[in-house]
Design a protein around this motif. Sequence first.
Motif, PDB file in Angstrom:
ATOM      1  N   ARG A 142     -10.931  -7.432  10.384  1.00  0.00           N
ATOM      2  CA  ARG A 142     -10.760  -6.242   9.549  1.00  0.00           C
ATOM      3  C   ARG A 142      -9.444  -6.287   8.789  1.00  0.00           C
ATOM      4  O   ARG A 142      -9.268  -5.553   7.816  1.00  0.00           O
ATOM      5  CB  ARG A 142     -10.808  -4.985  10.417  1.00  0.00           C
ATOM      6  N   LEU A 143      -8.520  -7.131   9.235  1.00  0.00           N
ATOM      7  CA  LEU A 143      -7.186  -7.163   8.640  1.00  0.00           C
ATOM      8  C   LEU A 143      -6.942  -8.332   7.703  1.00  0.00           C
ATOM      9  O   LEU A 143      -6.111  -8.243   6.804  1.00  0.00           O
ATOM     10  CB  LEU A 143      -6.123  -7.205   9.747  1.00  0.00           C
ATOM     11  N   ILE A 144      -7.612  -9.449   7.944  1.00  0.00           N
ATOM     12  CA  ILE A 144      -7.350 -10.652   7.149  1.00  0.00           C
ATOM     13  C   ILE A 144      -8.656 -11.181   6.566  1.00  0.00           C
ATOM     14  O   ILE A 144      -9.730 -10.953   7.128  1.00  0.00           O
ATOM     15  CB  ILE A 144      -6.653 -11.752   7.986  1.00  0.00           C
ATOM     16  N   PRO A 145      -8.569 -11.895   5.462  1.00  0.00           N
ATOM     17  CA  PRO A 145      -9.788 -12.425   4.846  1.00  0.00           C
ATOM     18  C   PRO A 145     -10.303 -13.710   5.496  1.00  0.00           C
ATOM     19  O   PRO A 145     -11.453 -14.077   5.297  1.00  0.00           O
ATOM     20  CB  PRO A 145      -9.372 -12.671   3.390  1.00  0.00           C
ATOM     21  N   GLN A 146      -9.495 -14.405   6.284  1.00  0.00           N
ATOM     22  CA  GLN A 146      -9.906 -15.662   6.894  1.00  0.00           C
ATOM     23  C   GLN A 146     -10.984 -15.423   7.958  1.00  0.00           C
ATOM     24  O   GLN A 146     -11.029 -14.368   8.580  1.00  0.00           O
ATOM     25  CB  GLN A 146      -8.723 -16.405   7.532  1.00  0.00           C
ATOM     26  N   ARG A 147     -11.800 -16.448   8.172  1.00  0.00           N
ATOM     27  CA  ARG A 147     -12.835 -16.414   9.195  1.00  0.00           C
ATOM     28  C   ARG A 147     -12.733 -17.695  10.021  1.00  0.00           C
ATOM     29  O   ARG A 147     -12.146 -18.677   9.596  1.00  0.00           O
ATOM     30  CB  ARG A 147     -14.230 -16.293   8.565  1.00  0.00           C
ATOM     31  N   GLU A 148     -13.324 -17.668  11.214  1.00  0.00           N
ATOM     32  CA  GLU A 148     -13.298 -18.849  12.076  1.00  0.00           C
ATOM     33  C   GLU A 148     -13.907 -20.029  11.324  1.00  0.00           C
ATOM     34  O   GLU A 148     -14.832 -19.842  10.551  1.00  0.00           O
ATOM     35  CB  GLU A 148     -14.091 -18.587  13.362  1.00  0.00           C
ATOM     36  N   PRO A 149     -13.370 -21.200  11.483  1.00  0.00           N
ATOM     37  CA  PRO A 149     -12.341 -21.619  12.442  1.00  0.00           C
ATOM     38  C   PRO A 149     -10.915 -21.545  11.892  1.00  0.00           C
ATOM     39  O   PRO A 149     -10.005 -22.115  12.467  1.00  0.00           O
ATOM     40  CB  PRO A 149     -12.720 -23.069  12.730  1.00  0.00           C
ATOM     41  N   VAL A 181      -0.253  -6.686   5.638  1.00  0.00           N
ATOM     42  CA  VAL A 181      -0.753  -6.065   4.417  1.00  0.00           C
ATOM     43  C   VAL A 181      -2.084  -5.355   4.698  1.00  0.00           C
ATOM     44  O   VAL A 181      -2.336  -4.259   4.205  1.00  0.00           O
ATOM     45  CB  VAL A 181      -0.886  -7.106   3.287  1.00  0.00           C
ATOM     46  N   GLY A 182      -2.927  -5.967   5.525  1.00  0.00           N
ATOM     47  CA  GLY A 182      -4.188  -5.335   5.912  1.00  0.00           C
ATOM     48  C   GLY A 182      -3.959  -4.038   6.659  1.00  0.00           C
ATOM     49  O   GLY A 182      -4.659  -3.041   6.438  1.00  0.00           O
ATOM     50  N   LEU A 183      -2.968  -4.025   7.555  1.00  0.00           N
ATOM     51  CA  LEU A 183      -2.621  -2.795   8.275  1.00  0.00           C
ATOM     52  C   LEU A 183      -2.182  -1.699   7.312  1.00  0.00           C
ATOM     53  O   LEU A 183      -2.582  -0.537   7.446  1.00  0.00           O
ATOM     54  CB  LEU A 183      -1.502  -3.067   9.279  1.00  0.00           C
ATOM     55  N   GLN A 184      -1.374  -2.087   6.340  1.00  0.00           N
ATOM     56  CA  GLN A 184      -0.912  -1.111   5.356  1.00  0.00           C
ATOM     57  C   GLN A 184      -2.093  -0.537   4.576  1.00  0.00           C
ATOM     58  O   GLN A 184      -2.159   0.660   4.320  1.00  0.00           O
ATOM     59  CB  GLN A 184       0.103  -1.741   4.404  1.00  0.00           C
ATOM     60  N   GLY A 185      -3.042  -1.389   4.217  1.00  0.00           N
ATOM     61  CA  GLY A 185      -4.229  -0.931   3.514  1.00  0.00           C
ATOM     62  C   GLY A 185      -5.056   0.023   4.353  1.00  0.00           C
ATOM     63  O   GLY A 185      -5.578   1.023   3.850  1.00  0.00           O
ATOM     64  N   MET A 186      -5.158  -0.261   5.650  1.00  0.00           N
ATOM     65  CA  MET A 186      -5.929   0.599   6.542  1.00  0.00           C
ATOM     66  C   MET A 186      -5.270   1.955   6.724  1.00  0.00           C
ATOM     67  O   MET A 186      -5.953   2.955   6.948  1.00  0.00           O
ATOM     68  CB  MET A 186      -6.142  -0.072   7.892  1.00  0.00           C
ATOM     69  N   LEU A 187      -3.952   1.995   6.637  1.00  0.00           N
ATOM     70  CA  LEU A 187      -3.258   3.277   6.721  1.00  0.00           C
ATOM     71  C   LEU A 187      -3.582   4.153   5.512  1.00  0.00           C
ATOM     72  O   LEU A 187      -3.595   5.378   5.606  1.00  0.00           O
ATOM     73  CB  LEU A 187      -1.747   3.076   6.844  1.00  0.00           C
ATOM     74  N   GLN A 188      -3.863   3.500   4.385  1.00  0.00           N
ATOM     75  CA  GLN A 188      -4.196   4.235   3.171  1.00  0.00           C
ATOM     76  C   GLN A 188      -5.666   4.657   3.159  1.00  0.00           C
ATOM     77  O   GLN A 188      -6.007   5.718   2.664  1.00  0.00           O
ATOM     78  CB  GLN A 188      -3.885   3.398   1.941  1.00  0.00           C
ATOM     79  N   ALA A 189      -6.550   3.782   3.687  1.00  0.00           N
ATOM     80  CA  ALA A 189      -7.986   4.082   3.723  1.00  0.00           C
ATOM     81  C   ALA A 189      -8.609   3.321   4.879  1.00  0.00           C
ATOM     82  O   ALA A 189      -8.519   2.101   4.940  1.00  0.00           O
ATOM     83  CB  ALA A 189      -8.647   3.675   2.409  1.00  0.00           C
TER      84      ALA A 189
END
Length: 142
Positions: free
Chosen positions: A10-17, A67-75
């Motif tokens: 939910r916070l970063i665009p990367q996916r496994e692996p 940055v993802g955390l900051q975005g989640m604080l906004q929405a």
Amino acid sequence: MQFDKEDIVRLIPQREPMVMIDSVSAEETDRCTTTLTITADNLFVRKGRFMEAGLVENAAQSAAALVGLQGMLQAADATPKIGFIGEVKDFHIFRLPETGDQIQTTVSIVAVVDAVTLVECQTFVQKEQIATGRLKVFLTNE
């Protein structure tokens, strides 16, 4: 605020692996700490050591998590922005962590100008600092 492996996506665009963080904790809006346990099957492990590129990628993903955390604080339904490392500056690696080590990376925002975020990174194994540096991350609006 604490996020574990399942919530990291939910916070970063990367996916496994390519996910190089196991957990994120933040008590401030401009700083967070991530952890990663180095496993033998990690893409950046060679001969039992986590390579330099892995440390830089871990720092970059830690910045993306912040940055993802900051975005989640906004929405609450915010989609992570895609970021690109624009510059790695004064990145010093004092030693490479080994398989089984857990690294903790703290990132702090130094400045934000438009789509560019400058972060300071410090990586530790227990209380030993193993890397430090600055990253410029460019964010897209997509």
